[in-house]
Structures are given as structure tokens and as C-alpha cells.
Design a protein around this motif. Structure first.
Motif, PDB file in Angstrom:
ATOM      1  N   GLU A   5      16.222  28.991 -40.526  1.00 53.42           N
ATOM      2  CA  GLU A   5      16.026  29.626 -41.824  1.00 53.42           C
ATOM      3  C   GLU A   5      14.577  30.066 -42.004  1.00 53.42           C
ATOM      4  N   ALA A   6      13.628  29.301 -41.460  1.00 54.69           N
ATOM      5  CA  ALA A   6      12.224  29.656 -41.624  1.00 54.69           C
ATOM      6  C   ALA A   6      11.466  29.378 -40.340  1.00 54.69           C
ATOM      7  N   LEU A   7      10.748  30.383 -39.871  1.00 54.67           N
ATOM      8  CA  LEU A   7       9.832  30.230 -38.763  1.00 54.67           C
ATOM      9  C   LEU A   7       8.433  30.084 -39.356  1.00 54.67           C
ATOM     10  N   THR A   8       7.813  28.931 -39.142  1.00 52.05           N
ATOM     11  CA  THR A   8       6.489  28.681 -39.695  1.00 52.05           C
ATOM     12  C   THR A   8       5.430  28.943 -38.633  1.00 52.05           C
ATOM     13  N   LEU A   9       4.574  29.916 -38.897  1.00 49.89           N
ATOM     14  CA  LEU A   9       3.425  30.192 -38.049  1.00 49.89           C
ATOM     15  C   LEU A   9       2.184  29.706 -38.786  1.00 49.89           C
ATOM     16  N   ARG A  10       1.437  28.797 -38.141  1.00 49.46           N
ATOM     17  CA  ARG A  10       0.243  28.243 -38.765  1.00 49.46           C
ATOM     18  C   ARG A  10      -0.937  28.413 -37.821  1.00 49.46           C
ATOM     19  N   ALA A  11      -2.035  28.952 -38.341  1.00 51.42           N
ATOM     20  CA  ALA A  11      -3.197  29.250 -37.518  1.00 51.42           C
ATOM     21  C   ALA A  11      -4.096  28.037 -37.345  1.00 51.42           C
ATOM     22  N   GLY A  12      -4.786  28.005 -36.206  1.00 55.51           N
ATOM     23  CA  GLY A  12      -5.829  27.021 -35.997  1.00 55.51           C
ATOM     24  C   GLY A  12      -7.124  27.452 -36.651  1.00 55.51           C
ATOM     25  N   THR A  13      -8.211  26.812 -36.277  1.00 56.63           N
ATOM     26  CA  THR A  13      -9.499  27.078 -36.918  1.00 56.63           C
ATOM     27  C   THR A  13     -10.079  28.446 -36.561  1.00 56.63           C
ATOM     28  N   LEU A  52      -2.186  28.490 -32.167  1.00 54.36           N
ATOM     29  CA  LEU A  52      -1.322  27.807 -33.120  1.00 54.36           C
ATOM     30  C   LEU A  52      -1.962  26.483 -33.528  1.00 54.36           C
ATOM     31  N   TYR A  53      -1.834  26.157 -34.781  1.00 57.81           N
ATOM     32  CA  TYR A  53      -2.431  24.944 -35.341  1.00 57.81           C
ATOM     33  C   TYR A  53      -1.967  23.686 -34.615  1.00 57.81           C
ATOM     34  N   GLU A  54      -2.934  22.875 -34.204  1.00 58.34           N
ATOM     35  CA  GLU A  54      -2.697  21.566 -33.586  1.00 58.34           C
ATOM     36  C   GLU A  54      -1.787  21.646 -32.352  1.00 58.34           C
ATOM     37  N   THR A  55      -1.923  22.719 -31.574  1.00 59.67           N
ATOM     38  CA  THR A  55      -1.220  22.818 -30.294  1.00 59.67           C
ATOM     39  C   THR A  55      -2.193  23.319 -29.240  1.00 59.67           C
ATOM     40  N   GLU A  56      -1.761  23.245 -27.988  1.00 59.82           N
ATOM     41  CA  GLU A  56      -2.576  23.779 -26.893  1.00 59.82           C
ATOM     42  C   GLU A  56      -2.287  25.249 -26.649  1.00 59.82           C
ATOM     43  N   PHE A  57      -1.434  25.863 -27.453  1.00 59.76           N
ATOM     44  CA  PHE A  57      -0.999  27.230 -27.191  1.00 59.76           C
ATOM     45  C   PHE A  57      -1.986  28.240 -27.764  1.00 59.76           C
ATOM     46  N   GLY A  58      -2.629  28.984 -26.844  1.00 56.33           N
ATOM     47  CA  GLY A  58      -3.584  30.009 -27.227  1.00 56.33           C
ATOM     48  C   GLY A  58      -3.224  31.344 -26.614  1.00 56.33           C
ATOM     49  N   MET A 113       9.395  24.405 -36.617  1.00 61.01           N
ATOM     50  CA  MET A 113       9.589  25.335 -35.510  1.00 61.01           C
ATOM     51  C   MET A 113       9.928  24.545 -34.252  1.00 61.01           C
ATOM     52  N   LYS A 114      11.113  24.749 -33.730  1.00 61.81           N
ATOM     53  CA  LYS A 114      11.535  24.068 -32.508  1.00 61.81           C
ATOM     54  C   LYS A 114      11.274  24.975 -31.308  1.00 61.81           C
ATOM     55  N   ILE A 115      10.371  24.523 -30.404  1.00 58.22           N
ATOM     56  CA  ILE A 115      10.031  25.307 -29.224  1.00 58.22           C
ATOM     57  C   ILE A 115      11.020  24.983 -28.111  1.00 58.22           C
ATOM     58  N   ILE A 116      11.720  26.003 -27.602  1.00 57.58           N
ATOM     59  CA  ILE A 116      12.716  25.829 -26.549  1.00 57.58           C
ATOM     60  C   ILE A 116      12.064  25.824 -25.180  1.00 57.58           C
ATOM     61  N   ARG A 117      11.123  26.738 -24.962  1.00 59.27           N
ATOM     62  CA  ARG A 117      10.423  26.810 -23.682  1.00 59.27           C
ATOM     63  C   ARG A 117       9.150  27.603 -23.873  1.00 59.27           C
ATOM     64  N   THR A 118       8.249  27.518 -22.892  1.00 58.93           N
ATOM     65  CA  THR A 118       6.992  28.259 -22.933  1.00 58.93           C
ATOM     66  C   THR A 118       6.781  28.970 -21.602  1.00 58.93           C
ATOM     67  N   GLN A 119       5.941  29.972 -21.632  1.00 58.16           N
ATOM     68  CA  GLN A 119       5.637  30.758 -20.441  1.00 58.16           C
ATOM     69  C   GLN A 119       4.228  31.298 -20.592  1.00 58.16           C
ATOM     70  N   LYS A 120       3.478  31.366 -19.511  1.00 51.90           N
ATOM     71  CA  LYS A 120       2.106  31.855 -19.556  1.00 51.90           C
ATOM     72  C   LYS A 120       2.035  33.218 -18.883  1.00 51.90           C
ATOM     73  N   SER A 121       1.303  34.143 -19.473  1.00 56.53           N
ATOM     74  CA  SER A 121       1.123  35.456 -18.856  1.00 56.53           C
ATOM     75  C   SER A 121       0.291  35.325 -17.595  1.00 56.53           C
ATOM     76  N   TYR A 122       0.472  36.269 -16.677  1.00 60.90           N
ATOM     77  CA  TYR A 122      -0.295  36.251 -15.439  1.00 60.90           C
ATOM     78  C   TYR A 122      -0.974  37.605 -15.242  1.00 60.90           C
ATOM     79  N   ALA A 123      -2.093  37.588 -14.528  1.00 60.40           N
ATOM     80  CA  ALA A 123      -2.859  38.810 -14.288  1.00 60.40           C
ATOM     81  C   ALA A 123      -2.208  39.637 -13.194  1.00 60.40           C
ATOM     82  N   THR A 124      -2.121  40.949 -13.419  1.00 58.19           N
ATOM     83  CA  THR A 124      -1.604  41.870 -12.411  1.00 58.19           C
ATOM     84  C   THR A 124      -2.178  43.251 -12.704  1.00 58.19           C
ATOM     85  N   SER A 125      -1.766  44.252 -11.958  1.00 58.29           N
ATOM     86  CA  SER A 125      -2.190  45.628 -12.232  1.00 58.29           C
ATOM     87  C   SER A 125      -0.996  46.549 -12.091  1.00 58.29           C
TER      88      SER A 125
END
Length: 280
Positions: A225-233, A208-214, A1-13
Motif C-alpha cells: 500500500e505504501a512504499l516509504t523512501l527515506r533519505a540519509g544525511t 537510503l536512511y540507515e542502510t548501506e545502499f548508496g 518496505m520489504k526488500i526482495i533482492r539487491t543488485q549493484k551496477s557495474y562499469a562497462t562501455s
């Protein structure tokens, strides 16, 4: 899985004071064909009981998915539905919709759900509105030998072992496809997303397994061809959103998304003149 970019959600109402986490992409590029991902997740009724009283939309599609709790939807087309845990709802607003979404009290479960906005291509923005939900049909699922589950909320999905399923709602703008993937700890699922130009992963629980992404992380990944999603503990729960970018100019103001400022002014005028109709 090649990650192009990341973004974090923010709190709002939004609405009448509903507390949410948001990913926004009204630049017409970063999420295209999606515009926004709102997550409502709380066990505190004060975060959501005010709900979303009647309000208008033009030029977008709203896709609602409820994991816990529920909302009652009502609109000027005459639809009045209770959308509860496991249900999805799609509203293609076109030239104009007025609707409300009010929470259904659930003292034991709290609330967890999403509203996702998709852009509509210019040629579709002024057509009549459409509505559909899964309250009668349910949401199809796929599972693998690791007890990993895919809930096919919208569009077509294929696992790399050849299993295929069409989602509860078909025909989203931008050939949108949305799935909720639930993985037990240390398990994995492989998806074929090669037919899509845009693939996004929004993590709502676990990591995600072995990443800081929660939870609250959005990842844009390269279609392959394949997107691999692997869970952490702690396992993994993630929305996978795929589609074809529309690539058009966006003019955005509140609940309206058009292509020009003039069209936005026309939307405001038409709403003020009562041309969107009323909830009865």
C-alpha cells in the motif's frame, strides 16, 4: 518496505566508447518488464563525447532521461531532437529503428542521464515504431510538505496522501512507470505502488536512511500500500521503476530482443538488407 533482492551496477562501455554503469536483466525475469538500466554520470568529456553513432533496434522500448547535459537524437522516422536536462524521450522500436544519440557539449555541467530498456510483448514486437519526448510539454511533478519531489517521467504516480499525476510519457510496455524521486536530507516520501507487480529502486545519489545502499544500488521491493523512501544525511536521489511483468521467453543479441533465435536471425538479416531504413 520489504526488500526482495539487491543488485549493484557495474562499469562497462557502449556506443563508440561511452563509459557507463549498467544493471542488466536479460534473463526475462529479474527486471521484467525492464531489461536494462544504463547510467551515464561524468564530468569528464572523454567518458561520453564519442556518443552513440547510428545503430539499430528491434523488439524493445528505449526510455532516455537527462539530468545534466544533453544528447541530440536522430532516427530514420525523421525525428531530430535535442534532449536536454529535465527532458525524457521514449522510442518504441517495434519492427525496427535506426537512431543515433550524440552528446551536446556542456563545459559547465558535465553529463548525467539514463537509458532504460523495456521488453515488448511478442504481439507488439513487429508493429511500426513510435517516438515521443517531453521537450514541448515538460515533466509533471509532485511535492510533499517535507520538500521531497517526484518527477513523473512516465506512467501514473500516486502519493499516499492522495496526490496523483500522470507522467510525461504514457503507454510504456508492461504498463511501465518511471519517476525520479529527490529527497532532502532526513526527509521521506510515501508512494502507493500497490497496482504494480514489479517495483525497483535505483539509487543515483545519496543513500537510503540507515542502510548501506548508496549510489549504483538497485533494490527490488515488494509492492505494498505504501512504499516509504527515506533519505540519509546526504539526501537521496532515486529512480523508481514499476510495471507488470510480461513473462515471455527472451532471445537477446546486442540491440535486438526477440522471443526466439530464429527471430534474432531475421532481425539481423532485415537490418543488413536495409529494411530498417536510414537516417537522412
Amino acid at each position: 518496505m520489504k526488500i526482495i533482492r539487491t543488485q549493484k551496477s557495474y562499469a562497462t562501455s557502449d556506443g563508440a566508447g561511452v563509459n557507463i554503469k549498467r544493471i542488466a536483466g536479460f534473463d526475462g525475469n529479474s527486471l521484467d518488464p525492464y531489461l536494462m538500466i544504463d547510467e551515464l554520470k561524468s564530468d569528464d568529456e572523454s567518458d561520453y563525447m564519442a556518443g552513440f553513432p547510428p545503430h539499430p533496434h528491434r523488439g524493445i522500448e528505449t526510455f532516455t532521461y537527462i539530468r545534466k547535459g544533453g544528447f541530440e537524437h536522430q532516427d530514420q522516422m525523421g525525428n531530430k531532437k535535442a534532449i536536454r536536462s529535465g527532458d525524457v524521450q521514449w522510442m518504441s522500436t517495434g519492427r525496427g529503428v535506426v537512431h543515433s544519440e550524440m552528446p551536446l557539449a556542456d563545459d559547465s555541467n558535465g553529463m548525467h542521464g539514463f537509458q532504460i530498456w523495456l521488453n515488448m510483448p511478442a504481439k507488439e514486437k513487429m508493429r511500426p515504431p513510435r517516438y515521443q519526448d517531453s521537450t514541448e510539454s515538460g515533466v509533471p511533478t509532485l511535492a510533499n510538505d517535507q520538500q521531497a519531489t517526484l518527477l513523473a517521467l512516465a506512467g501514473s504516480w500516486r502519493m499516499n496522501n492522495g496526490q496523483h499525476v500522470d507522467g510525461a510519457i504514457m503507454g510504456l510496455a508492461g504498463e511501465g512507470a518511471i519517476a525520479d524521486v529527490i529527497l532532502p536530507p532526513n526527509s521521506a516520501m510515501l508512494l502507493d505502488v500497490s497496482t504494480h507487480e514489479k517495483v525497483l529502486i535505483y539509487i543515483h545519489s545519496g543513500s537510503l536512511y540507515e542502510t548501506e545502499f548508496g549510489a549504483g544500488s538497485l533494490l527490488e521491493v515488494a509492492p505494498s500500500e505504501a512504499l516509504t523512501l527515506r533519505a540519509g544525511t546526504q539526501g537521496l536521489g532515486a529512480l523508481v521503476l514499476a510495471g507488470q511483468p510480461i513473462g515471455e521467453q527472451i532471445a537477446h543479441m546486442g540491440p535486438f530482443v526477440m522471443n526466439t533465435q530464429q527471430q534474432l536471425r531475421e532481425a539481423v538479416r532485415d537490418y543488413q538488407l536495409g529494411r530498417f531504413g536510414d537516417i537522412v
